[in-house]
Design a protein around this motif. Structure first.
Motif, PDB file in Angstrom:
ATOM      1  N   SER A 392       0.812  -1.221   0.000  1.00 31.35           N
ATOM      2  CA  SER A 392       0.000   0.000   0.000  1.00 31.35           C
ATOM      3  C   SER A 392       0.844   1.269   0.000  1.00 31.35           C
ATOM      4  CB  SER A 392      -0.937   0.014   1.210  1.00 31.35           C
ATOM      5  OG  SER A 392      -0.200   0.131   2.413  1.00 31.35           O
ATOM      6  N   GLU A 393       2.162   1.115   0.151  1.00 31.15           N
ATOM      7  CA  GLU A 393       3.031   2.299   0.164  1.00 31.15           C
ATOM      8  C   GLU A 393       3.268   2.755  -1.255  1.00 31.15           C
ATOM      9  OE1 GLU A 393       6.177   2.948   3.177  1.00 31.15           O
ATOM     10  OE2 GLU A 393       7.504   2.682   1.470  1.00 31.15           O
ATOM     11  N   PRO A 394       3.065   4.039  -1.540  1.00 29.85           N
ATOM     12  CA  PRO A 394       3.194   4.507  -2.920  1.00 29.85           C
ATOM     13  C   PRO A 394       4.635   4.619  -3.357  1.00 29.85           C
ATOM     14  CG  PRO A 394       2.805   6.368  -1.461  1.00 29.85           C
ATOM     15  CD  PRO A 394       2.685   5.114  -0.608  1.00 29.85           C
ATOM     16  N   THR A 395       4.832   4.465  -4.655  1.00 32.02           N
ATOM     17  CA  THR A 395       6.094   4.823  -5.296  1.00 32.02           C
ATOM     18  C   THR A 395       5.841   6.137  -6.017  1.00 32.02           C
ATOM     19  OG1 THR A 395       6.735   2.518  -5.574  1.00 32.02           O
ATOM     20  CG2 THR A 395       7.866   4.151  -6.962  1.00 32.02           C
ATOM     21  N   PRO A 396       6.252   7.267  -5.440  1.00 30.55           N
ATOM     22  CA  PRO A 396       5.882   8.551  -6.018  1.00 30.55           C
ATOM     23  C   PRO A 396       6.399   8.726  -7.438  1.00 30.55           C
ATOM     24  CG  PRO A 396       6.650   8.829  -3.761  1.00 30.55           C
ATOM     25  CD  PRO A 396       6.967   7.422  -4.167  1.00 30.55           C
ATOM     26  N   ALA A 397       5.592   9.389  -8.262  1.00 30.74           N
ATOM     27  CA  ALA A 397       6.009   9.731  -9.601  1.00 30.74           C
ATOM     28  C   ALA A 397       7.010  10.883  -9.540  1.00 30.74           C
ATOM     29  CB  ALA A 397       4.788  10.135 -10.434  1.00 30.74           C
ATOM     30  N   ALA A 398       7.675  11.125 -10.669  1.00 38.20           N
ATOM     31  CA  ALA A 398       8.644  12.202 -10.742  1.00 38.20           C
ATOM     32  C   ALA A 398       7.960  13.545 -10.544  1.00 38.20           C
ATOM     33  CB  ALA A 398       9.354  12.168 -12.092  1.00 38.20           C
ATOM     34  N   PRO A 399       8.693  14.548 -10.061  1.00 38.59           N
ATOM     35  CA  PRO A 399       8.091  15.877  -9.911  1.00 38.59           C
ATOM     36  C   PRO A 399       7.617  16.423 -11.250  1.00 38.59           C
ATOM     37  CG  PRO A 399      10.240  15.746  -8.822  1.00 38.59           C
ATOM     38  CD  PRO A 399      10.094  14.512  -9.646  1.00 38.59           C
ATOM     39  N   ARG A 400       6.612  17.259 -11.202  1.00 40.40           N
ATOM     40  CA  ARG A 400       6.169  17.934 -12.413  1.00 40.40           C
ATOM     41  C   ARG A 400       7.233  18.926 -12.858  1.00 40.40           C
ATOM     42  NH1 ARG A 400       1.131  16.607 -13.691  1.00 40.40           N
ATOM     43  NH2 ARG A 400      -0.377  16.067 -12.072  1.00 40.40           N
ATOM     44  N   VAL A 401       7.419  19.057 -14.147  1.00 41.81           N
ATOM     45  CA  VAL A 401       8.412  20.005 -14.671  1.00 41.81           C
ATOM     46  C   VAL A 401       7.703  21.247 -15.188  1.00 41.81           C
ATOM     47  CG1 VAL A 401      10.065  18.233 -15.235  1.00 41.81           C
ATOM     48  CG2 VAL A 401       8.347  18.852 -16.924  1.00 41.81           C
TER      49      VAL A 401
END
Length: 401
Positions: A392-401
């Motif tokens: 259930s722990e997320p793998t965050p996506a890359a920051p928005r550019v």
């Protein structure tokens, strides 16, 4: 504010972990009056019992090496909402953990004392923030910081941002915006005489640009300023931002339109962390013990203890110390720092101790001796070692550019 970053050297960590394991019932050469028994619970996870007659003290230690472990460190809360305590053993077992210790101190009504982040989402802010430990999402180390959680809400279309002054911890004052989530429950929630915006349909968790916190996009589904009928948090996937009826916060809330996108993000200087749990005091910083041997403040005196430390190679040390008995008096904060340093920690934090101090291991039960007359004390949060990564722990996506 003191911040220490610890990064992992996998090769060194693997060698260090291997050198620690001598097997259950076997002991290495020790100082007079000191014995250590060790057991491997899983690859990269070692359990030790240390008895030292010079204090005297009994110490229970979990050594976690994320470089070789398939296991994963995580945190657990006693309930989805404020208001219910649980024993560390029950929380650990329910999480499917192989081991667990009690975490931060506890406040009424059954909540951690200090700031807390779970699975990339803020649970609560606090004043003072405490000494926070952020476990890296990739499990290769951790960061200790005294920085307060900084939460920001951004109107994506208008490109206007507003600092969220608190989260699940009280009412807004003039010019403030505060946040509420499902965790606040019936104790911390929006009220009458507020301007509020309810946000729903959360998007993917993303790193912020500094990768020292995360955030997600929400859609505004309602805006209301009312003297009688507040907006409510309707589910685990909604949050409400609230202000007073007038002031800078109210002006920002009123600018939000239904259907607009609002990004809510947090940061506290813990690089790569999606879980942040806090304690009461630094006991070891860059290898330097932070309390003098002659400290006689109440916090310093001999007591049962729970602490977490970080080694130079990024390994994690969880320690529980028995106290208030003839066989184990407990440790002062100076002694706790010295013991953590002897185990290889370079940085360490004091967690909740006294009657809360508990270590549980699957198949062994509670291995230390809690001091409450009723046995193990129910608490609000714990640190656990899971046999594998938490799905259930997320793998965050890359920051928005």
């Amino acid at each position: 504010m003191r911040t220490t970053r610890v990064w992992r050297n996998r090769g060194a960590a693997a060698v260090a972990a291997a050198s620690l394991v001598v097997g259950l019932g076997m002991q290495g050469a020790q100082a007079a009056g000191r014995s250590i028994t060790k057991k491997t619970l899983a690859p990269g996870v070692v359990y030790e019992v240390i008895s030292d007659s010079s204090y005297p003290a009994r110490e229970y230690v979990l050594l976690y090496d994320g470089g070789v472990a398939s296991a994963a460190l995580d945190q657990v809360l006693s309930a989805p909402q404020v208001g219910t305590f649980q024993r560390t053993s029950a929380m650990s077992a329910s999480a499917g953990a192989m081991a667990g210790v009690n975490g931060d101190l506890n406040d009424w009504p059954a909540r951690p004392t200090h700031q807390y982040v779970s699975n990339g989402m803020p649970i609560q802010t606090s004043t003072p923030p405490g000494v926070s430990l952020g476990f890296r999402q990739d499990k290769h180390g951790a960061t200790i910081t005294r920085r307060a959680l900084k939460i920001t809400a951004t109107n994506a279309a208008a490109k206007t941002s507003f600092e969220v002054s608190s989260w699940n911890t009280g009412l807004p004052t003039t010019d403030q915006v505060v946040g509420y989530s499902w965790y606040g429950g019936r104790y911390d929630h929006p009220q009458a005489n507020q301007c509020s915006a309810r946000l729903s349909s959360p998007g993917q968790v993303r790193w912020n640009t500094g990768k020292d916190g995360t955030g997600r996009d929400y859609t505004v589904d309602a805006v209301r300023c009312s003297t009688s009928t507040p907006l409510t948090v309707t589910s685990t996937s909604t949050v409400v931002l609230s202000s007073k009826l007038v002031g800078k916060g109210a002006t920002w809330i009123k600018s939000l339109k239904v259907g607009a996108t609002v990004h809510v993000g947090w940061a506290d200087g813990t690089p790569g962390a999606v879980d942040v749990i806090s304690g009461s005091a630094d006991i070891l910083e860059n290898g330097v013990i932070q309390y003098a041997a002659n400290c006689n403040d109440d916090l310093c005196l001999k007591n049962p203890r729970t602490a977490v430390g970080i080694t130079a190679s990024g390994g994690i040390i969880l320690m529980v110390v028995d106290g208030r008995s003839s066989g184990s008096n407990g440790l002062t904060l100076y002694q706790l720092g010295r013991e953590m340093k002897a185990l290889g920690a370079v940085n360490a934090v004091n967690l909740d101790g006294g009657g809360s101090a508990t270590m549980w291991i699957k198949g062994m039960g509670v291995v230390n001796h809690p001091t409450d007359s009723t046995g193990e004390r129910p608490v609000s949060n714990a640190i656990v070692i899971l046999p594998r990564a938490n799905p259930s722990e997320p793998t965050p996506a890359a920051p928005r550019v």
